[in-house]
Structures are given as structure tokens and as C-alpha cells.
Design an enzyme around this catalytic site. Structure first.
Site, PDB file in Angstrom:
ATOM      1  N   ASN A 212       0.858  -1.198   0.000  1.00  0.00           N
ATOM      2  CA  ASN A 212       0.000   0.000   0.000  1.00  0.00           C
ATOM      3  C   ASN A 212       0.884   1.234   0.000  1.00  0.00           C
ATOM      4  O   ASN A 212       2.102   1.139   0.006  1.00  0.00           O
ATOM      5  CB  ASN A 212      -0.933  -0.035   1.218  1.00  0.00           C
ATOM      6  CG  ASN A 212      -0.153  -0.100   2.519  1.00  0.00           C
ATOM      7  OD1 ASN A 212       0.605   0.808   2.837  1.00  0.00           O
ATOM      8  ND2 ASN A 212      -0.284  -1.201   3.239  1.00  0.00           N
ATOM      9  N   ASP A 281      -4.225  -6.570   5.050  1.00  0.00           N
ATOM     10  CA  ASP A 281      -5.169  -7.522   5.643  1.00  0.00           C
ATOM     11  C   ASP A 281      -5.092  -8.895   4.980  1.00  0.00           C
ATOM     12  O   ASP A 281      -5.491  -9.894   5.563  1.00  0.00           O
ATOM     13  CB  ASP A 281      -6.605  -6.983   5.492  1.00  0.00           C
ATOM     14  CG  ASP A 281      -6.829  -5.814   6.446  1.00  0.00           C
ATOM     15  OD1 ASP A 281      -7.375  -4.787   6.041  1.00  0.00           O
ATOM     16  OD2 ASP A 281      -6.382  -5.946   7.615  1.00  0.00           O
ATOM     17  N   LYS A 291       9.184 -16.655 -10.901  1.00  0.00           N
ATOM     18  CA  LYS A 291       8.378 -15.526 -11.401  1.00  0.00           C
ATOM     19  C   LYS A 291       7.259 -16.088 -12.269  1.00  0.00           C
ATOM     20  O   LYS A 291       7.503 -16.899 -13.167  1.00  0.00           O
ATOM     21  CB  LYS A 291       9.248 -14.577 -12.211  1.00  0.00           C
ATOM     22  CG  LYS A 291       8.539 -13.294 -12.647  1.00  0.00           C
ATOM     23  CD  LYS A 291       9.521 -12.267 -13.185  1.00  0.00           C
ATOM     24  CE  LYS A 291       8.792 -11.009 -13.621  1.00  0.00           C
ATOM     25  NZ  LYS A 291       8.399 -11.038 -15.058  1.00  0.00           N
ATOM     26  N   PHE A 326      -4.461   3.371  14.830  1.00  0.00           N
ATOM     27  CA  PHE A 326      -4.753   4.348  13.789  1.00  0.00           C
ATOM     28  C   PHE A 326      -5.870   3.771  12.934  1.00  0.00           C
ATOM     29  O   PHE A 326      -6.072   2.546  12.907  1.00  0.00           O
ATOM     30  CB  PHE A 326      -3.515   4.597  12.908  1.00  0.00           C
ATOM     31  CG  PHE A 326      -2.641   5.722  13.391  1.00  0.00           C
ATOM     32  CD1 PHE A 326      -1.828   5.556  14.501  1.00  0.00           C
ATOM     33  CD2 PHE A 326      -2.632   6.944  12.742  1.00  0.00           C
ATOM     34  CE1 PHE A 326      -1.013   6.587  14.955  1.00  0.00           C
ATOM     35  CE2 PHE A 326      -1.814   7.985  13.184  1.00  0.00           C
ATOM     36  CZ  PHE A 326      -1.012   7.800  14.294  1.00  0.00           C
ATOM     37  N   LYS A 340     -13.647   0.703  15.632  1.00  0.00           N
ATOM     38  CA  LYS A 340     -12.331   0.059  15.830  1.00  0.00           C
ATOM     39  C   LYS A 340     -11.854   0.235  17.266  1.00  0.00           C
ATOM     40  O   LYS A 340     -11.274  -0.671  17.860  1.00  0.00           O
ATOM     41  CB  LYS A 340     -11.306   0.625  14.844  1.00  0.00           C
ATOM     42  CG  LYS A 340     -11.561   0.127  13.428  1.00  0.00           C
ATOM     43  CD  LYS A 340     -10.617   0.670  12.393  1.00  0.00           C
ATOM     44  CE  LYS A 340     -10.937   0.026  11.037  1.00  0.00           C
ATOM     45  NZ  LYS A 340     -10.323   0.743   9.892  1.00  0.00           N
ATOM     46  N   LYS A 344     -11.339  -3.346  19.034  1.00  0.00           N
ATOM     47  CA  LYS A 344      -9.957  -3.789  19.269  1.00  0.00           C
ATOM     48  C   LYS A 344      -9.479  -3.449  20.683  1.00  0.00           C
ATOM     49  O   LYS A 344      -8.292  -3.525  20.982  1.00  0.00           O
ATOM     50  CB  LYS A 344      -9.034  -3.167  18.204  1.00  0.00           C
ATOM     51  CG  LYS A 344      -9.496  -3.554  16.779  1.00  0.00           C
ATOM     52  CD  LYS A 344      -8.534  -3.169  15.686  1.00  0.00           C
ATOM     53  CE  LYS A 344      -9.091  -3.573  14.324  1.00  0.00           C
ATOM     54  NZ  LYS A 344      -8.081  -3.608  13.252  1.00  0.00           N
TER      55      LYS A 344
HETATM   56  O1  PMT Z   1       3.042   6.091   6.579  1.00  0.00           O
HETATM   57  P1  PMT Z   1       2.484   7.381   6.021  1.00  0.00           P
HETATM   58  O2  PMT Z   1       2.711   7.528   4.552  1.00  0.00           O
HETATM   59  O3  PMT Z   1       2.908   8.578   6.816  1.00  0.00           O
HETATM   60  O4  PMT Z   1       0.864   7.266   6.155  1.00  0.00           O
HETATM   61  C1  PMT Z   1       0.349   7.269   7.462  1.00  0.00           C
HETATM   62  C2  PMT Z   1      -0.831   6.295   7.553  1.00  0.00           C
HETATM   63  C3  PMT Z   1      -1.961   6.809   6.662  1.00  0.00           C
HETATM   64  C4  PMT Z   1      -0.412   4.920   7.110  1.00  0.00           C
HETATM   65  C5  PMT Z   1      -1.265   6.259   9.037  1.00  0.00           C
HETATM   66  O5  PMT Z   1      -1.626   7.562   9.462  1.00  0.00           O
HETATM   67  C6  PMT Z   1      -2.425   5.319   9.228  1.00  0.00           C
HETATM   68  O6  PMT Z   1      -3.595   5.654   9.027  1.00  0.00           O
HETATM   69  N1  PMT Z   1      -2.078   4.046   9.601  1.00  0.00           N
HETATM   70  C7  PMT Z   1      -3.084   2.982   9.739  1.00  0.00           C
HETATM   71  C8  PMT Z   1      -3.335   2.401   8.381  1.00  0.00           C
HETATM   72  C9  PMT Z   1      -4.222   1.192   8.505  1.00  0.00           C
HETATM   73  O7  PMT Z   1      -3.865   0.066   8.286  1.00  0.00           O
HETATM   74  O8  PMT Z   1      -5.420   1.555   8.963  1.00  0.00           O
HETATM   75  P2  PMT Z   1      -6.639   0.430   9.094  1.00  0.00           P
HETATM   76  O9  PMT Z   1      -7.867   1.199   9.397  1.00  0.00           O
HETATM   77  O10 PMT Z   1      -6.610  -0.502   7.901  1.00  0.00           O
HETATM   78  O11 PMT Z   1      -6.134  -0.429  10.360  1.00  0.00           O
HETATM   79  C10 PMT Z   1      -6.567  -0.033  11.651  1.00  0.00           C
HETATM   80  C11 PMT Z   1      -5.494  -0.381  12.683  1.00  0.00           C
HETATM   81  O12 PMT Z   1      -5.305  -1.786  12.740  1.00  0.00           O
HETATM   82  C12 PMT Z   1      -4.131   0.236  12.406  1.00  0.00           C
HETATM   83  O13 PMT Z   1      -3.593   0.649  13.663  1.00  0.00           O
HETATM   84  C13 PMT Z   1      -3.311  -0.918  11.856  1.00  0.00           C
HETATM   85  O14 PMT Z   1      -1.929  -0.803  12.244  1.00  0.00           O
HETATM   86  C14 PMT Z   1      -3.941  -2.106  12.532  1.00  0.00           C
HETATM   87  N2  PMT Z   1      -3.917  -3.350  11.747  1.00  0.00           N
HETATM   88  C15 PMT Z   1      -4.579  -3.431  10.574  1.00  0.00           C
HETATM   89  C16 PMT Z   1      -4.568  -4.621   9.885  1.00  0.00           C
HETATM   90  C17 PMT Z   1      -3.869  -5.740  10.418  1.00  0.00           C
HETATM   91  N3  PMT Z   1      -3.844  -6.901   9.772  1.00  0.00           N
HETATM   92  N4  PMT Z   1      -3.224  -5.624  11.601  1.00  0.00           N
HETATM   93  C18 PMT Z   1      -3.241  -4.444  12.274  1.00  0.00           C
HETATM   94  O15 PMT Z   1      -2.644  -4.328  13.348  1.00  0.00           O
END
Ligand code: PMT
Length: 399
Positions: A212, A281, A291, A326, A340, A344
């Protein structure tokens, strides 16, 4: 100009007689651009290498050289400068000035100012490496540390005298975090904080992967801010183009499964966990050893779920531990963020809009909606560095 840690801080920069003084001109320029109040004090020998006019132009303030500046009329300059400073930097620091400071001697305005200050003093030696390694100089440096001064070791490398060895004045990027820490409140002193940053890479074959747009900036700024405020920071980072922050233990990972393992390994020992990484995810169900031929790709894109690291951390959260997530949303920030937060078992969640060009992925700035169980606060649109400080302010309150 976004305000920075240096904004409004009164910083005395003491410059002594070394060719490395030209490099400090760049440092003074940077500090002035960050709106610090910079007062340069030069020794007489420093003026042989660079003129006071250069420093007064860069700092925007009068430069002090002699104790009894006739035209300045400030016969108590050393007292005024020393008393009002938030930080005193001596760079480059010659063997002569280091000897004066170690002996408590005050033959010039700079050494007198340093005796008159109670602000943090940071000394950056720069000289020929044979001088630097001389026992007398090394003993003097030890004496400075005993006086509670911070000494930043010089770099190895080729110096103006064409000799190689330890004696080069470090680069700005190496000294900047140390300067910032010395003028920052240490309200996270000795708090262990685990931070995740960046994307994960889910391999499909030796050449291709799913990922991503995360650059890691948000997580790295958080790690830098936490370290600056005294925290012991472990940064688990996916692949980014960013240099590991100074003073932070950095663990590099590739995939979500790797990140899961690294996070679980360190989670227990950390008081605060902040998960800004963009964890994929899904991963490819199989990773092809070769490849994949382009006409066969679609057959290989069967996906499998990755572990939800944050969810698992929420299940395992120890009492007293703070879990900060986040959320990358494109709409309904508060509704989706609260979902969330609860699902969580988080203490705090920073929700950012990834649909606008100037927040979220890759940008230098961000705007986050901070949600806790009974609070919602929209932070201002500002740099990710300042956003980090605001999030950490909230973490401190929760601690
Ligand atoms: O890195 P930059 O370019 O500065 O961009 C910053 C950012 C946009 C990446 C950051 O600010 C941000 O939003 N990070 C969270 C991105 C994300 O995966 O968001 P989500 O809504 O999909 O996940 C929610 C939370 O679960 C996040 O804390 C993530 O770390 C966590 N997660 C998600 C999926 C997974 N399989 N395991 C996780 O722990």
C-alpha cells in the site's frame, strides 16, 4: 512555517577557531529558519575562519566576540546571554576552548558565558584526529561530562588537513535530534514505547508483491517525537525509504506475518503501543518460487487473511498498558473510528482521512481525529511531527 521544537527557544551558538565553523553557519541558518532566537558568540580565532557578518546575517541577531564590546555597550553580555539561554551549543569546539571549559577558565566571552549559564551545554569537538585522541584532550572531555555537559563525538573521515580519522564535525541530521531532546520536556522519560510504521509487503512471487501507499512518515515522526521526550522507543517498520530515527531501536520487517512476530515479541515489555503501520489484511495464499508468467498471474491471486495484530494486542492488553491504534478511513471518520476503538479494545485511536491529497498516506502533514472512550478531539491540520507531539501529549495524560 509550522512551529517546531526550536520555535522561540533562545539558543547560544559558540563558534571557535576551526575550519568546521563554515559548517556551523548552516546549522545557525537552519535554527533561525525554525524561528529559534539564535545568538552567536565567536572566539577571536573563529573570526579568522568566518566573519561575524556571516553569522549576524544568518541569525538575524548581533554577534558577540569580545567581552568588552566597545560599540555593543553590553559589558554584561555574558551574564545576559548565559542567563536567558535555553541551550548553549559549542560547535566547532577546539582543543583550546575544551581546555578552558574543563579548567573553568574564562579568558573570553564564550567561556565566560558558559560559566554563567545553567542551560544545557552541548559541546561538539572538531579537530585533527591526533589532537583529538591526545590524552590531555580526552581528559578534558571527560571533565566536561563530569560538569554535566553533553559531548557529541566527532565523525570519522578525511579532514581539512587531509588526514583521516576521528575529528570531523558531525552533520546536522546527527546533532539535530540531540539538540531537540535537550530543549524538550522529558515527560516520557524511561517510558517504553513500541511503534509500528510503514506498509507491509505480501510477496506473490520473487518479483511481485501486494502493498500500500504508506511511506512510514507518520510512524517515524512518532518515534522521533517519543525519543525526543525521553521514551525508550522500539520501532517496528515495514519497508520505507526513511533513515532510522537517531536514538530509536529499529526492527525492519517485510510482511504482515513478520510484523506480527516482531510486535508480539516486544509487546509485553512496552508500556505504550502505537500502531501506525498500514498492515495488509490479506496475503497471497501461496508464494510462487519462480516468477509467474504474465498470462498465468490471475490463477495465482488467491488470497488468505493476515493476522489482525492490533486486535490480538487488544485481547492480550496488560493492565496499565496503553494501546493506541490508527484508522485509515475515507468517510464517517468518527463512526468508523469508534467501531475500531471498541472492537480492538483500544485506549485511543487516531483516525485520518486517506481520501484527501494533503492528509494520510505519504504526506508531510496530517489531520487526525483523536478518539477515546469518552472524548473526541479533531487535531489541527499540521506536520506529522507536530501531530505526533499532540498524540503523545494525550498519551501522557492517559498515562
Ligand atoms: O506512513 P504514512 O505515509 O505517513 O501514512 C500514514 C498512515 C496513513 C499509514 C497512518 O496515518 C495510518 O492511518 N495508519 C493505519 C493504516 C491502517 O492500516 O489503517 P486500518 O484502518 O486498515 O487499520 C486499523 C489499525 O489496525 C491500524 O492501527 C493498523 O496498524 C492495525 N492493523 C490493521 C490490519 C492488520 N492486519 N493488523 C493491524 O494491526
Amino acid at each position: 512555517m509550522m512551529s517546531s521544537v526550536y520555535t522561540g527557544k533562545r539558543i547560544v551558538v559558540g563558534v571557535t577557531g576551526s575550519i568546521a565553523a563554515f559548517k556551523v553557519a548552516g546549522w545557525v541558518s537552519t535554527l533561525a529558519k525554525e524561528e529559534a532566537q539564535v545568538s552567536v558568540v565567536m572566539t577571536r580565532s573563529a573570526t579568522q575562519f568566518i566573519t561575524p557578518l556571516t553569522f549576524s546575517s544568518l541569525s538575524g541577531n548581533k554577534v558577540h566576540v569580545d567581552m568588552f564590546d566597545a560599540e555593543g555597550g553590553e559589558t554584561m553580555a555574558h551574564i545576559m546571554l548565559g542567563r536567558e539561554a535555553d541551550l548553549v551549543i559549542v560547535a566547532p569546539a577546539t582543543a583550546n576552548t575544551i581546555g578552558n571549559l574543563a579548567g573553568g577558565l574564562a579568558p573570553d566571552l564564550l567561556s565566560t558565558t558558559i560559566l554563567a549559564t545553567r542551560a544545557p551545554v552541548i559541546v561538539c569537538p572538531a579537530m585533527n584526529s591526533r589532537m583529538y585522541t591526545h590524552p590531555a584532550v580526552q581528559n578534558n572531555l571527560k571533565r566536561l561530562v563530569e560538569c554535566n555537559y553533553t559531548v557529541i563525538d566527532p565523525d570519522e573521515g578525511v579532514m581539512a588537513c587531509k588526514e583521516d580519522g576521528k575529528g570531523r564535525l558531525p552533520e546536522w541530521d546527527q546533532v539535530d535530534p540531540i539538540f531537540q531532546k535537550s530543549i524538550s520536556k522529558q515527560d516520557l522519560k524511561a517510558v517504553k514505547i513500541l511503534i509500528t510504521a510503514g506498509p507491509t509487503r505480501e510477496a506473490i512471487d520473487p518479483a511481485r508483491f501486494l502493498s500500500n501507499r504508506s511511506s512510514g512518515k507518520m510512524g517515524y515522526r512518532l518515534a522521533e517525537a517519543a525519543a525526543r521526550r525521553g521514551a525508550e522507543v522500539t520501532l517496528v517498520s515495514g519497508p520505507t525509504a526513511l533513515a532510522p530515527p537517531v536514538g530509536v531501536r529499529c526492527v525492519k520487517v517485510q510482511s504482515a506475518v513478520d510484523m506480527h512476530a516482531a510486535v508480539m515479541q516486544h509487546a509485553e515489555e512496552n508500556k505504550v503501543i502505537i500502531k501506525s503501520a498500514a498492515v495488509a489484511d490479506y496475503r497471497s495464499r501461496e508464494i510462487a518460487a519462480e516468477k509467474i508468467k504474465k498470462d498465468k498471474i490471475s490463477e495465482h491471486l488467491e488470497l488468505a487473511r493476515n493476522p489482525d495484530i492490533l486486535f490480538e494486542l487488544g485481547q492480550r492488553k496488560k493492565s496499565g498498558q496503553l494501546l493506541v491504534g490508527f484508522a485509515a478511513e475515507s468517510s464517517n471518520l468518527e463512526v468508523e473510528g469508534r467501531k475500531k476503538l471498541e472492537a480492538k479494545n483500544l485506549d485511543l485511536i487516531a483516525v485520518n482521512n486517506i481520501n484527501s491529497d494533503d492528509t494520510g498516506f505519504e504526506t508531510d502533514n496530517n489531520q487526525v481525529l483523536l478518539l477515546s472512550a469518552n472524548d473526541a478531539e479533531m487535531l489541527p491540520f499540521t506536520s506529522k511531527a507536530q501531530t505526533s507531539d499532540l498524540i503523545l501529549d494525550r498519551v501522557c495524560r492517559l498515562l
